[in-house]
Enzyme design. Structure first.
Site, mmCIF file in Angstrom:
data_model
loop_
_atom_site.group_PDB
_atom_site.id
_atom_site.type_symbol
_atom_site.label_atom_id
_atom_site.label_comp_id
_atom_site.label_asym_id
_atom_site.label_seq_id
_atom_site.Cartn_x
_atom_site.Cartn_y
_atom_site.Cartn_z
ATOM 1 N N TYR A 144 0.817 -1.213 0.000
ATOM 2 C CA TYR A 144 0.000 0.000 0.000
ATOM 3 C C TYR A 144 0.852 1.265 0.000
ATOM 4 O O TYR A 144 0.411 2.309 -0.466
ATOM 5 C CB TYR A 144 -0.913 0.031 1.228
ATOM 6 C CG TYR A 144 -2.248 -0.648 1.043
ATOM 7 C CD1 TYR A 144 -2.327 -1.990 0.717
ATOM 8 C CD2 TYR A 144 -3.435 0.066 1.210
ATOM 9 C CE1 TYR A 144 -3.551 -2.613 0.561
ATOM 10 C CE2 TYR A 144 -4.658 -0.551 1.057
ATOM 11 C CZ TYR A 144 -4.718 -1.880 0.731
ATOM 12 O OH TYR A 144 -5.938 -2.485 0.583
ATOM 13 N N LYS A 194 2.848 -15.486 2.941
ATOM 14 C CA LYS A 194 3.044 -16.251 1.701
ATOM 15 C C LYS A 194 4.535 -16.559 1.627
ATOM 16 O O LYS A 194 5.230 -16.187 0.671
ATOM 17 C CB LYS A 194 2.537 -15.426 0.503
ATOM 18 C CG LYS A 194 2.477 -16.187 -0.811
ATOM 19 C CD LYS A 194 1.388 -17.236 -0.879
ATOM 20 C CE LYS A 194 1.451 -18.030 -2.159
ATOM 21 N NZ LYS A 194 0.495 -19.163 -2.207
ATOM 22 N N ASP A 226 -3.376 -18.367 1.151
ATOM 23 C CA ASP A 226 -4.398 -19.054 0.351
ATOM 24 C C ASP A 226 -5.124 -20.094 1.204
ATOM 25 O O ASP A 226 -6.359 -20.222 1.154
ATOM 26 C CB ASP A 226 -3.809 -19.663 -0.927
ATOM 27 C CG ASP A 226 -2.518 -20.435 -0.708
ATOM 28 O OD1 ASP A 226 -1.958 -20.379 0.415
ATOM 29 O OD2 ASP A 226 -2.060 -21.106 -1.652
ATOM 30 N N ASP A 250 -6.492 -6.753 4.165
ATOM 31 C CA ASP A 250 -7.610 -6.093 3.483
ATOM 32 C C ASP A 250 -8.565 -7.148 2.942
ATOM 33 O O ASP A 250 -9.782 -7.094 3.152
ATOM 34 C CB ASP A 250 -7.065 -5.222 2.344
ATOM 35 C CG ASP A 250 -8.172 -4.557 1.548
ATOM 36 O OD1 ASP A 250 -9.102 -4.038 2.181
ATOM 37 O OD2 ASP A 250 -8.102 -4.573 0.299
ATOM 38 N N ASP A 254 -12.430 -8.724 4.719
ATOM 39 C CA ASP A 254 -13.740 -8.719 4.048
ATOM 40 C C ASP A 254 -14.344 -10.123 4.069
ATOM 41 O O ASP A 254 -15.544 -10.304 4.302
ATOM 42 C CB ASP A 254 -13.617 -8.252 2.592
ATOM 43 C CG ASP A 254 -13.807 -6.755 2.438
ATOM 44 O OD1 ASP A 254 -13.534 -6.029 3.423
ATOM 45 O OD2 ASP A 254 -14.217 -6.302 1.353
HETATM 46 C C1 IPM Z 1 -10.430 -0.882 3.821
HETATM 47 C C2 IPM Z 1 -10.658 -0.344 2.431
HETATM 48 C C3 IPM Z 1 -9.471 0.542 2.070
HETATM 49 C C4 IPM Z 1 -8.228 -0.318 2.104
HETATM 50 C C5 IPM Z 1 -9.595 1.255 0.708
HETATM 51 C C6 IPM Z 1 -10.881 2.037 0.591
HETATM 52 C C7 IPM Z 1 -8.398 2.133 0.426
HETATM 53 O O1 IPM Z 1 -10.840 -1.374 1.525
HETATM 54 O O2 IPM Z 1 -10.335 -0.073 4.773
HETATM 55 O O3 IPM Z 1 -10.351 -2.100 3.970
HETATM 56 O O4 IPM Z 1 -7.929 -1.016 1.138
HETATM 57 O O5 IPM Z 1 -7.544 -0.283 3.133
HETATM 58 MG MG MG Z 2 -10.943 -3.284 2.415
#
Ligand code: IPM
Ligand code: MG
Length: 361
Positions: A144, A194, A226, A250, A254
């Site tokens: 990032y 990884k 993975d 990240d 999710d």
């Molecule tokens: C998160 C989001 C952010 C990230 C984006 C919006 C830059 O997906 O906070 O997880 O990737 O960190």
């Molecule tokens: Mg995110």
């Protein structure tokens, strides 16, 4: 009586609505436990681009640093897409504030709340085993923030590169956070990397092994990313604290939030070694339902509970908020993001009111 000053980044889409309800909850907690909260509005995100031409106006970090904690609703939306220059994109502001406030540790709990086991997309027997994991994502390093470039080659057209770099210092401080958290929980750390491919992962792994020797009470394991993605849907109950680098975190966070069946309910904390920490719901700005009193304010309200716990060392107040949320959900009340009894479908404001009422007792 204690006083706390909170920076409010209401942001875009449903951000302002969910922050409003979170503020009402803070006021209710203040009234019950005798604290005084004051607020400072800080402009950031697409709304800042519209107002002043930059998603991260000058002085944003200083204004936040003058507060004890930051509460963020959501930033972003299709209006400020990737075709815009970097300084107009809301994501640029998010990355900048994380870096400027030194928020290297992102804590994302994924909890299957008992009243909502049916909402999980997992098989019933998997969901019933329970999910209570804490994703600890490194937030200010890795790909990032590495060097990036785009240039012309002679024979392959344009080429682009994003560099993933990690130092021992960066790995050690996030690792320590993970082990300390595990000591307060079920005493297990899974470090995700990884290492079969990446040099950063091999360094990551060696630092984690050195740390794990300092925490003999904590059960430690390495897991390839993975395999971890697979294990989160196969048997999420096996995880306690999961620690990983920025981009893996990240993606996996999710996934972990989805298996709880309630991304609208999940909070997060981003913290560093000094105040202020930043607290925000995991969900995005949901522009399609903005301004319609439909958004679920619970993730932002639970982010306030994390603020009480991690920034203000107020565990009783944090418990009161979490207990109130569970009580309201257990009575069947829900916003549109959660399936349930149509007679108990409520809007953003009413959900906030019900939770405040439960806190008042
Ligand atoms: C998160 C989001 C952010 C990230 C984006 C919006 C830059 O997906 O906070 O997880 O990737 O960190
Ligand atoms: Mg995110």
């Amino acid at each position: 009586m204690s006083n706390y000053k909170i920076a409010l980044i209401r942001g875009d889409g449903i951000g302002p609505e969910v922050v409003n309800e979170a503020v009402r909850v803070m006021e209710q907690v203040g009234a019950r436990f005798g604290h005084c909260f004051t607020y400072e509005d800080v402009l950031m995100g697409g709304c800042a681009t519209d107002a002043v031409g930059k998603s991260y106006p000058d002085g944003t970090a200083q204004r936040c640093r003058a507060c004890d904690a930051v509460l963020l609703g959501a930033v972003g939306g299709p209006k400020w897409g990737s075709d815009r220059p970097a300084q107009e994109r809301p994501e640029t502001a998010l990355l900048a504030i994380r870096k400027d406030l030194g928020l290297y540790a992102n804590l994302r709990p994924a909890v299957l709340r008992p009243a909502l086991a049916e909402a999980s997309p997992l098989k019933r027997e998997t969901a019933q085993a329970g999910i209570d994991l804490m994703m600890v994502r490194e937030l200010t390093g890795g790909i990032y923030f590495g060097r990036r470039d785009r240039y012309q080659t002679e024979d392959r057209g344009t080429e682009a590169t994003d560099l993933m770099a990690y130092s021992e210092l960066e790995i050690e401080r996030i690792g320590r956070r993970a082990f300390e958290l595990a000591m307060l929980r079920r005493k297990k750390v899974t470090s995700v990397d990884k290492a079969n491919v990446l040099e950063t992962s091999r360094l990551w792994r060696s630092v984690m092994h050195r740390l794990s020797a300092e925490y003999p009470e904590v059960t430690y394991e390495d897991m390839l990313v993975d395999n971890c993605a697979m294990q989160i849907v196969r048997n999420p109950g096996q995880f306690d604290v999961v620690v990983t680098e920025n981009m893996f975190g990240d993606i996996l966070s999710d996934e972990a939030s989805m298996v709880t069946g309630s991304i609208g309910l999940l909070p997060s904390a981003s913290i560093g070694d000094t105040a202020p920490g930043l607290y925000e719901p995991i969900h995005g700005s949901a522009p399609d339902i903005a301004g319609q009193d439909k958004a679920d304010p619970i993730a932002t309200i639970l982010s306030v509970a994390m603020m009480f716990r991690y920034s203000f060392q107020l565990p009783r107040e944090a418990d009161a908020v979490e207990t109130a949320v569970d009580a309201v959900l257990a009575q069947g009340w829900h916003t549109a993001d959660i399936a349930g009894d149509p007679d108990k479908l409520v809007g953003t404001k009413e959900m906030g009111r019900l939770i405040c009422a439960a806190i008042a007792g």
